[in-house]
Design an enzyme around this catalytic site. Sequence first.
Site, PDB file in Angstrom:
ATOM      1  N   HIS A   1       9.728  10.290 -27.467  1.00 39.89           N
ATOM      2  CA  HIS A   1       9.630  11.529 -26.793  1.00 39.89           C
ATOM      3  C   HIS A   1       9.487  12.781 -27.579  1.00 39.89           C
ATOM      4  CE1 HIS A   1       6.185  13.044 -24.282  1.00 39.89           C
ATOM      5  NE2 HIS A   1       6.359  13.639 -23.235  1.00 39.89           N
TER       6      HIS A   1
ATOM      7  N   ARG B   1      -2.005  22.984 -15.111  1.00 39.24           N
ATOM      8  CA  ARG B   1      -0.557  21.672 -14.582  1.00 39.24           C
ATOM      9  C   ARG B   1      -0.738  21.542 -16.869  1.00 39.24           C
ATOM     10  NH1 ARG B   1       1.175  16.826 -10.959  1.00 39.24           N
ATOM     11  NH2 ARG B   1       2.577  16.146 -13.328  1.00 39.24           N
TER      12      ARG B   1
ATOM     13  N   ARG C   1       0.372  -1.439   0.136  1.00 40.53           N
ATOM     14  CA  ARG C   1      -0.353  -0.028   0.157  1.00 40.53           C
ATOM     15  C   ARG C   1       0.514   1.015  -0.041  1.00 40.53           C
ATOM     16  NH1 ARG C   1      -3.514  -2.914   3.426  1.00 40.53           N
ATOM     17  NH2 ARG C   1      -5.267  -3.151   1.518  1.00 40.53           N
TER      18      ARG C   1
ATOM     19  N   HIS D   1       1.699  18.627 -26.456  1.00 43.57           N
ATOM     20  CA  HIS D   1       2.178  17.244 -26.421  1.00 43.57           C
ATOM     21  C   HIS D   1       0.042  16.654 -27.109  1.00 43.57           C
ATOM     22  CE1 HIS D   1       5.022  17.648 -23.721  1.00 43.57           C
ATOM     23  NE2 HIS D   1       4.681  16.196 -23.135  1.00 43.57           N
TER      24      HIS D   1
ATOM     25  N   ASN E   1       1.466  20.650 -21.068  1.00 43.63           N
ATOM     26  CA  ASN E   1       0.807  20.143 -21.891  1.00 43.63           C
ATOM     27  C   ASN E   1       1.298  20.424 -23.713  1.00 43.63           C
ATOM     28  OD1 ASN E   1       0.009  17.575 -21.042  1.00 43.63           O
ATOM     29  ND2 ASN E   1      -2.135  18.513 -20.902  1.00 43.63           N
TER      30      ASN E   1
ATOM     31  N   LYS F   1       4.125  11.369 -11.969  1.00 39.26           N
ATOM     32  CA  LYS F   1       2.919  10.972 -12.415  1.00 39.26           C
ATOM     33  C   LYS F   1       3.746   9.755 -12.529  1.00 39.26           C
ATOM     34  CE  LYS F   1       0.527  14.026 -15.020  1.00 39.26           C
ATOM     35  NZ  LYS F   1       0.163  14.273 -16.148  1.00 39.26           N
TER      36      LYS F   1
ATOM     37  N   LYS G   1       8.489  23.544 -13.797  1.00 37.39           N
ATOM     38  CA  LYS G   1       7.430  22.889 -13.674  1.00 37.39           C
ATOM     39  C   LYS G   1       7.267  22.881 -11.851  1.00 37.39           C
ATOM     40  CE  LYS G   1       6.743  17.823 -14.428  1.00 37.39           C
ATOM     41  NZ  LYS G   1       6.448  16.992 -15.044  1.00 37.39           N
TER      42      LYS G   1
ATOM     43  N   HIS H   1       1.490  13.129 -28.789  1.00 35.67           N
ATOM     44  CA  HIS H   1       0.514  12.060 -28.101  1.00 35.67           C
ATOM     45  C   HIS H   1       0.442  11.448 -29.756  1.00 35.67           C
ATOM     46  CE1 HIS H   1       0.656  13.301 -23.715  1.00 35.67           C
ATOM     47  NE2 HIS H   1       1.755  12.685 -23.754  1.00 35.67           N
TER      48      HIS H   1
ATOM     49  N   GLU I   1      -3.588  18.390 -12.638  1.00 36.24           N
ATOM     50  CA  GLU I   1      -3.782  18.135 -13.875  1.00 36.24           C
ATOM     51  C   GLU I   1      -5.293  18.614 -13.609  1.00 36.24           C
ATOM     52  OE1 GLU I   1      -1.779  16.581 -17.034  1.00 36.24           O
ATOM     53  OE2 GLU I   1      -2.951  15.827 -17.631  1.00 36.24           O
TER      54      GLU I   1
ATOM     55  N   GLU J   1      11.829  18.992 -23.400  1.00 36.44           N
ATOM     56  CA  GLU J   1      10.456  19.278 -22.600  1.00 36.44           C
ATOM     57  C   GLU J   1      11.587  20.705 -21.247  1.00 36.44           C
ATOM     58  OE1 GLU J   1       8.310  17.998 -21.611  1.00 36.44           O
ATOM     59  OE2 GLU J   1       8.010  16.067 -22.171  1.00 36.44           O
TER      60      GLU J   1
HETATM   61 ZN    ZN Z   1       6.706  14.969 -21.944  1.00 36.21          ZN
END
Ligand code: ZN
Length: 364
Positions: free
Chosen positions: A264, A241, A121, A248, A245, A143, A227, A252, A237, A185
Site C-alpha cells: 500500500h 477527511r 452487537r 490514494h 486520500n 475504519k 490525522k 488505490h 469522510e 502515510e
Molecule cells: Zn493509506
Amino acid sequence: MDKISISVKNSEKQYEIMIGKSIPYKLASYLEKNHSSKKVAIITDDNLKPICNQKIADKLKGISSVIISIPPGEKSKSREMKAHIEDQLLGKKFGRDSVIVAVGGGVVGDISGFVASTYNRGIPLIHVPTTLLAMVDSSIGGKTSVNTEHGKNLIGSFYHPEAVFIDLDFLETIPKEELVNGLAESIKMAVSMDSSFFNFIENNVQKILKKDSETLTFLIKKSIELKKNVIEQDEKEQGQRQVLNFGHTFGHAYEKYFQYTKKHGYCIGLGQLIESRISNLIGSLPIEDVQRLSNLLVTFGLPINLDKSIDIEKLIELMSMDKKSLGNVPQFVILKGIGMLKNGNGFSEEIDKEIIRKAIELSR
Ligand code: ZN
Ligand code: ADP
C-alpha cells in the site's frame, strides 16, 4: 510515555493513544483497572503469536485471556476469516463481557475491529499496532473492514477503539520495506498538511531509517496529531477527511491493477507524486515542490516511476470506478504548496482525464 486524546463528536467517543516503551505493562494494568471481570481475546497473526505470548499474554496474570491467531497477509482480511474468528469466540463462550485486543499490523487491526463492531452487537476494542503503518494510520480513526473479490475494504464499519497502545519496541523487528511502507502515510500527512513536519522528515532520513527512538516517537506523534485534527472534524469522510486520500485515488487504482501484490505505502507514495504533478499541471503547485516530494520518496527507496508494463487507460478506468469517484469522474486532493491544500477545507475535485493522463505519462 506520551498520550494523545481523540474525541470523536459524532459518536460521542473519546479515546486515548499511548505511545512509549514497556507498553505491555501499561496494557495489563489498563485491563485490570477497566475490564478485570472480562474475558480478553488477543487477536494476532502467526508471525506475531510468539511475541504476543511473551510480551503480552504473560503480563495479563489475573485476567482470563486467549490468543486467536490468523495467517499473516492481506488474504486473511476476508469475510470467511471474520466468520472463523467469530466461531472461535463463540466456541470459547465469549459473550458481551469480552474485550478484543488486536495485536498486529493493518490486517489484524482492520479485521479485529470489524469483528469487535459486530460481535454481540459490539464489544470493546483495544489496538496494539505493531507496524509503522498501523501506528501512524490504520489503528487511528475507526475504519474497520474486510476485502472481497470486488476490491479492498468494501465491507466494514466505523468503530473506534477504546484505547490504542503504541510500543516502539515492536519496530525493532520490522524490515526496512515495512518501515518505509508506513512512512509513505506520514509523508502524506506532512505534504498535505504541515510543511514543518515535511522539513523534519527531510532532515531526519537517516535517523528514521536507523529507527532512532526519539525521531520515530516524534514522527508517530505528529502523524497521529495531524490525522486526529482531521477526523475530529469529519469522522465519516463527508468532507475534510478527504485530505487523507491524497495519493490514494491513483494509489488505490494502482494497487487494484496489480491485484494487491504491491504494498500500500509504495502505491500511495507514487500516487502522491502523480497527484502532485496533477496539482502542478493545473497551475496550483510549483514544480520545485513536486521535485522535493520526488527527492524525499527516492531517499527512502520508495518508487517514483510506474511499472513499465502499465496500461494507462486501464488505470484511469480503475480510478473512475473508485468508491470515492463521483459519477465515474475521479476526484483528487489538490496541493498548492508543501503542507498546503488548494481547497483549505480539504475537499477533493474533479480533474480532466487529459491532465491525469499527462501526469501519469510524466512518471513513466
Ligand atoms: Zn493509506
Ligand atoms: P500493514 O498492513 O500494517 O503493513 P500487515 O498486517 O499486512 O501490515 O503485516 C505485514 C507483515 O508484517 C505481516 O507478515 C506481519 O506478520 C508482519 N509484522 C507485523 N508486525 C511486525 C513486527 N513488529 N515485527 C516483524 N514483523 C511484523
